[in-house]
Scaffold this motif. Structure first.
Motif, mmCIF file in Angstrom:
data_model
loop_
_atom_site.group_PDB
_atom_site.id
_atom_site.type_symbol
_atom_site.label_atom_id
_atom_site.label_comp_id
_atom_site.label_asym_id
_atom_site.label_seq_id
_atom_site.Cartn_x
_atom_site.Cartn_y
_atom_site.Cartn_z
ATOM 1 N N GLU A 49 34.976 25.398 42.735
ATOM 2 C CA GLU A 49 35.938 25.647 41.655
ATOM 3 C C GLU A 49 35.252 25.571 40.285
ATOM 4 N N ASN A 50 34.389 24.570 40.100
ATOM 5 C CA ASN A 50 33.650 24.485 38.824
ATOM 6 C C ASN A 50 32.840 25.750 38.580
ATOM 7 N N PHE A 51 32.194 26.219 39.639
ATOM 8 C CA PHE A 51 31.428 27.473 39.548
ATOM 9 C C PHE A 51 32.357 28.624 39.144
ATOM 10 N N GLY A 52 33.531 28.696 39.773
ATOM 11 C CA GLY A 52 34.493 29.768 39.460
ATOM 12 C C GLY A 52 34.889 29.755 37.987
ATOM 13 N N ILE A 53 35.094 28.563 37.453
ATOM 14 C CA ILE A 53 35.454 28.447 36.027
ATOM 15 C C ILE A 53 34.307 28.961 35.149
ATOM 16 N N GLU A 54 33.069 28.655 35.543
ATOM 17 C CA GLU A 54 31.918 29.153 34.758
ATOM 18 C C GLU A 54 31.801 30.673 34.838
ATOM 19 N N VAL A 55 32.145 31.237 35.997
ATOM 20 C CA VAL A 55 32.145 32.694 36.147
ATOM 21 C C VAL A 55 33.181 33.301 35.193
ATOM 22 N N ILE A 56 34.364 32.720 35.163
ATOM 23 C CA ILE A 56 35.409 33.201 34.242
ATOM 24 C C ILE A 56 34.933 33.071 32.798
ATOM 25 N N ASN A 57 34.337 31.926 32.479
ATOM 26 C CA ASN A 57 33.887 31.698 31.096
ATOM 27 C C ASN A 57 32.856 32.741 30.657
ATOM 28 N N LEU A 103 38.002 41.568 36.252
ATOM 29 C CA LEU A 103 37.766 40.266 36.888
ATOM 30 C C LEU A 103 38.913 39.284 36.614
ATOM 31 N N ILE A 104 39.426 39.291 35.394
ATOM 32 C CA ILE A 104 40.485 38.342 35.050
ATOM 33 C C ILE A 104 41.790 38.710 35.776
ATOM 34 N N GLY A 105 42.092 39.998 35.826
ATOM 35 C CA GLY A 105 43.259 40.454 36.584
ATOM 36 C C GLY A 105 43.117 40.149 38.064
ATOM 37 N N ASN A 106 41.950 40.434 38.620
ATOM 38 C CA ASN A 106 41.711 40.151 40.043
ATOM 39 C C ASN A 106 41.935 38.669 40.356
ATOM 40 N N LEU A 107 41.316 37.817 39.540
ATOM 41 C CA LEU A 107 41.423 36.380 39.816
ATOM 42 C C LEU A 107 42.826 35.872 39.517
ATOM 43 N N GLY A 108 43.500 36.503 38.568
ATOM 44 C CA GLY A 108 44.905 36.146 38.306
ATOM 45 C C GLY A 108 45.742 36.364 39.556
ATOM 46 N N GLN A 109 45.602 37.549 40.156
ATOM 47 C CA GLN A 109 46.338 37.834 41.397
ATOM 48 C C GLN A 109 45.975 36.831 42.479
ATOM 49 N N GLU A 110 44.665 36.594 42.616
ATOM 50 C CA GLU A 110 44.197 35.809 43.759
ATOM 51 C C GLU A 110 44.449 34.309 43.599
ATOM 52 N N LEU A 111 44.287 33.806 42.375
ATOM 53 C CA LEU A 111 44.191 32.353 42.229
ATOM 54 C C LEU A 111 45.312 31.683 41.443
ATOM 55 N N ALA A 112 46.125 32.471 40.716
ATOM 56 C CA ALA A 112 47.110 31.830 39.822
ATOM 57 C C ALA A 112 48.047 30.901 40.587
ATOM 58 N N ALA A 113 48.410 31.300 41.814
ATOM 59 C CA ALA A 113 49.343 30.457 42.574
ATOM 60 C C ALA A 113 48.608 29.347 43.328
ATOM 61 N N GLN A 114 47.275 29.452 43.413
ATOM 62 C CA GLN A 114 46.510 28.501 44.231
ATOM 63 C C GLN A 114 45.960 27.328 43.436
ATOM 64 N N SER A 115 45.634 27.560 42.167
ATOM 65 C CA SER A 115 44.955 26.516 41.413
ATOM 66 C C SER A 115 45.431 26.531 39.971
#
Lengths: 194, 194
Positions: A49-57, A103-115
């Motif tokens: 998850e920390n890695f994922g946040i750095e990818v988003i950043n 990338l932000i839209g993709n991760l929004g779909q995938e992760l918004a409800a999960q984390s």
């Protein structure tokens, strides 16, 4: 400037996560693509998850810089800046063969409800982009290009929603048609002086 | 009518995949939620991908039926049918606490670049929906509610893109605001008689 192993992993992560999503991206595949020894991942990030946040950043930092480049370009009238951004993005999407989407839209779909941590960070990124578009639309109103009675913030939200949805449909159709359609309707019906 | 084990698994799959996505959904969790013995999954579906296609089929069948209910409702003027569909969808999204988004949009983001079989099936579903909206918009033109010079097919694509994107942003913001914004701009700027 030489990238550290950590920076390499994040940069490779942006590329792979953009295509495959977060959950389907394996840590081994990222380390291999980055040419970094196994075992260093948890040293650098602690959790995936920390890695994922750095990818988003990293993605958000680069993309926000790019948006500034387009939307602050005083050589063009404000609405022309937005049009140029959208049209050049269509070209890039075609060049990428519709493989990435946003990338932000993709991760929004995938992760918004999960984390909740991912959701909040993604919300911030959208919020920043919204502000850039709203500022440019407001300048279009001042320049007499856009009906001054409209709410620039609300139009910016409409633009961002429509664009994200058009990127999604282009990816599903493997065609630039939804993107072109969006730009055409946007500039003939929504972003007009009347 | 008694559901077969296979039908139960697919119905539960629609609920779980809508929230968690396809890759993150484990087969064991689905079988447990469906109350079906382990081991029966591969008997019924052969592969997880086949199961995913059945989840899309069931969702699409039900949703397309729902869309017909709204868009063919001759008791309302054509644009009112679209507005009612959008406004009642906003209510449902709030009730679901923004946890689901649109299953087809979610899977489009997640799977379009990963599997050509998924991509083609998702494209068909969007195409069917597009046709329903285009037909209703065409009826709005005939009824004098919508500028007859506009291309109904192109407007339907714009509507579908904007709505999918607004659903995504609502999920990320946990707020109905992007959905309300979309409906407001759509009916004041895009779907007008002038």
């Amino acid at each position: 400037m030489k990238e550290s192993a950590r920076e390499k992993i994040i940069a490779v992560g942006v590329e792979i996560v953009a295509v495959s999503g977060f959950n389907a991206t394996g840590i081994d595949a990222i380390l291999k693509a980055a040419g970094v020894p196994k075992g260093s991942f948890y040293h650098h990030f602690g959790t995936k998850e920390n890695f994922g946040i750095e990818v988003i950043n990293l993605f958000a930092e680069n993309y926000t810089k790019k948006l500034h480049g387009y939307l602050d370009d005083e050589a063009l009238a404000p609405l022309q800046r937005i049009r140029r951004y959208l049209e050049e993005s269509i070209e890039r999407t075609v060049q990428d063969n519709f493989s990435k989407g946003c990338l932000i839209g993709n991760l929004g779909q995938e992760l918004a409800a999960q984390s909740e941590r991912f959701r909040c960070r993604l919300e911030e990124v959208f919020h920043d982009w919204l502000g850039l578009f709203a500022k440019c639309l407001h300048e279009a109103q001042t320049a007499g290009e856009l009906n001054p009675g409209l709410d620039a913030q609300s139009l910016a939200g409409f633009l961002l929603s429509g664009w994200e949805g058009a990127i999604l449909r282009a990816k599903v159709m493997r065609s630039p048609e939804p993107l072109k359609q969006f730009v055409n309707v946007l500039f003939t019906r929504v972003l007009t002086a009347g």
